[in-house]
Design a protein around this motif. Structure first.
Motif, short mmCIF file in Angstrom:
data_model
loop_
_atom_site.label_atom_id
_atom_site.label_comp_id
_atom_site.label_asym_id
_atom_site.label_seq_id
_atom_site.Cartn_x
_atom_site.Cartn_y
_atom_site.Cartn_z
N UNK A 1 0.85 -1.18 0.00
CA UNK A 1 0.00 0.00 0.00
C UNK A 1 0.89 1.23 0.00
N UNK A 2 0.53 2.23 -0.80
CA UNK A 2 1.31 3.47 -0.79
C UNK A 2 0.39 4.64 -0.46
N UNK A 3 0.92 5.61 0.22
CA UNK A 3 0.14 6.78 0.64
C UNK A 3 0.75 8.01 -0.03
N UNK A 4 -0.07 8.81 -0.64
CA UNK A 4 0.41 10.03 -1.27
C UNK A 4 -0.57 11.14 -0.99
N UNK A 5 -0.09 12.27 -0.50
CA UNK A 5 -0.95 13.44 -0.33
C UNK A 5 -0.83 14.29 -1.58
N UNK A 6 -1.92 14.45 -2.29
CA UNK A 6 -1.93 15.24 -3.52
C UNK A 6 -1.85 16.72 -3.18
N UNK A 7 -1.31 17.47 -4.12
CA UNK A 7 -1.33 18.92 -4.01
C UNK A 7 -2.77 19.41 -3.98
N UNK A 8 -2.99 20.53 -3.36
CA UNK A 8 -4.33 21.11 -3.33
C UNK A 8 -4.74 21.53 -4.74
N UNK A 9 -5.97 21.20 -5.10
CA UNK A 9 -6.55 21.69 -6.33
C UNK A 9 -5.99 21.11 -7.60
N UNK A 10 -5.34 19.96 -7.53
CA UNK A 10 -4.72 19.43 -8.74
C UNK A 10 -5.76 18.80 -9.67
N UNK A 11 -5.45 18.79 -10.94
CA UNK A 11 -6.27 18.16 -11.97
C UNK A 11 -5.54 16.92 -12.43
N UNK A 12 -6.23 15.78 -12.43
CA UNK A 12 -5.63 14.54 -12.89
C UNK A 12 -6.42 14.08 -14.12
N UNK A 13 -5.80 14.06 -15.31
CA UNK A 13 -6.52 13.69 -16.53
C UNK A 13 -6.92 12.21 -16.55
N UNK A 14 -7.79 11.86 -17.51
CA UNK A 14 -8.26 10.49 -17.65
C UNK A 14 -7.08 9.51 -17.70
N UNK A 15 -7.20 8.44 -16.92
CA UNK A 15 -6.19 7.40 -16.91
C UNK A 15 -6.79 6.14 -16.26
N UNK A 16 -6.03 5.07 -16.23
CA UNK A 16 -6.42 3.86 -15.53
C UNK A 16 -5.16 3.18 -15.04
N UNK A 17 -5.33 2.26 -14.11
CA UNK A 17 -4.20 1.48 -13.61
C UNK A 17 -4.73 0.21 -12.95
N UNK A 18 -3.83 -0.68 -12.63
CA UNK A 18 -4.22 -1.96 -12.02
C UNK A 18 -4.56 -1.81 -10.53
N UNK A 19 -4.10 -0.74 -9.92
CA UNK A 19 -4.29 -0.55 -8.49
C UNK A 19 -5.71 -0.09 -8.17
N UNK A 20 -6.16 -0.39 -6.95
CA UNK A 20 -7.39 0.18 -6.42
C UNK A 20 -7.01 1.53 -5.83
N UNK A 21 -7.84 2.53 -6.02
CA UNK A 21 -7.54 3.88 -5.56
C UNK A 21 -8.63 4.35 -4.60
N UNK A 22 -8.21 4.89 -3.45
CA UNK A 22 -9.12 5.46 -2.47
C UNK A 22 -8.81 6.95 -2.37
N UNK A 23 -9.83 7.79 -2.47
CA UNK A 23 -9.65 9.24 -2.38
C UNK A 23 -10.52 9.76 -1.24
N UNK A 24 -9.89 10.22 -0.18
CA UNK A 24 -10.60 10.79 0.96
C UNK A 24 -10.55 12.31 0.84
N UNK A 25 -11.70 12.95 0.80
CA UNK A 25 -11.75 14.40 0.70
C UNK A 25 -11.61 14.98 2.11
N UNK A 26 -10.53 15.74 2.32
CA UNK A 26 -10.25 16.31 3.63
C UNK A 26 -10.88 17.69 3.80
N UNK A 27 -10.95 18.45 2.71
CA UNK A 27 -11.47 19.82 2.77
C UNK A 27 -12.16 20.15 1.46
N UNK A 28 -13.35 20.71 1.53
CA UNK A 28 -14.07 21.11 0.33
C UNK A 28 -14.72 19.93 -0.35
N UNK A 29 -14.66 19.91 -1.68
CA UNK A 29 -15.20 18.81 -2.46
C UNK A 29 -14.43 18.73 -3.77
N UNK A 30 -14.60 17.60 -4.45
CA UNK A 30 -13.90 17.38 -5.71
C UNK A 30 -14.82 16.61 -6.64
#
Length: 78
Positions: free
Chosen positions: A1-30
């Motif tokens: 398992x890897x943990x990464x804190x994304x930059x605030x307000x980043x845009x991630x274009x369409x993609x896919x991968x073999x991993x399962x991804x969990x996104x927890x919204x800490x502030x605001x909404x996305x």
């Protein structure tokens, strides 16, 4: 398992991968688009993206300058 804190307000274009991804919204909404379906995720909510799903993430539309905080966790497939 890897943990990464994304930059605030980043845009991630369409993609896919073999991993399962969990996104927890800490502030605001996305906005996440997963397999063509748009989803708005609010603070305190979790967005689960399955292995192989085509997806993207972005700050909410129509809110100029807003920068949500998102904790991104990927679970590597074995």
């Amino acid at each position: 398992m890897s943990w990464t804190l994304r930059d605030e307000g980043c845009y991630v274009p369409l993609h896919w991968h073999k991993d399962i991804e969990l996104n927890l919204i800490l502030l605001g909404n996305a906005e996440f688009t997963v397999n063509g379906k748009k989803n708005r995720v609010m603070a305190g909510e979790l967005m689960v993206i399955n292995s192989g799903d085509i997806h993207m993430g972005a700050p909410p539309a129509g809110v100029p300058g807003f920068k949500p905080k998102v904790e991104l966790i990927t679970i590597a497939s074995v």
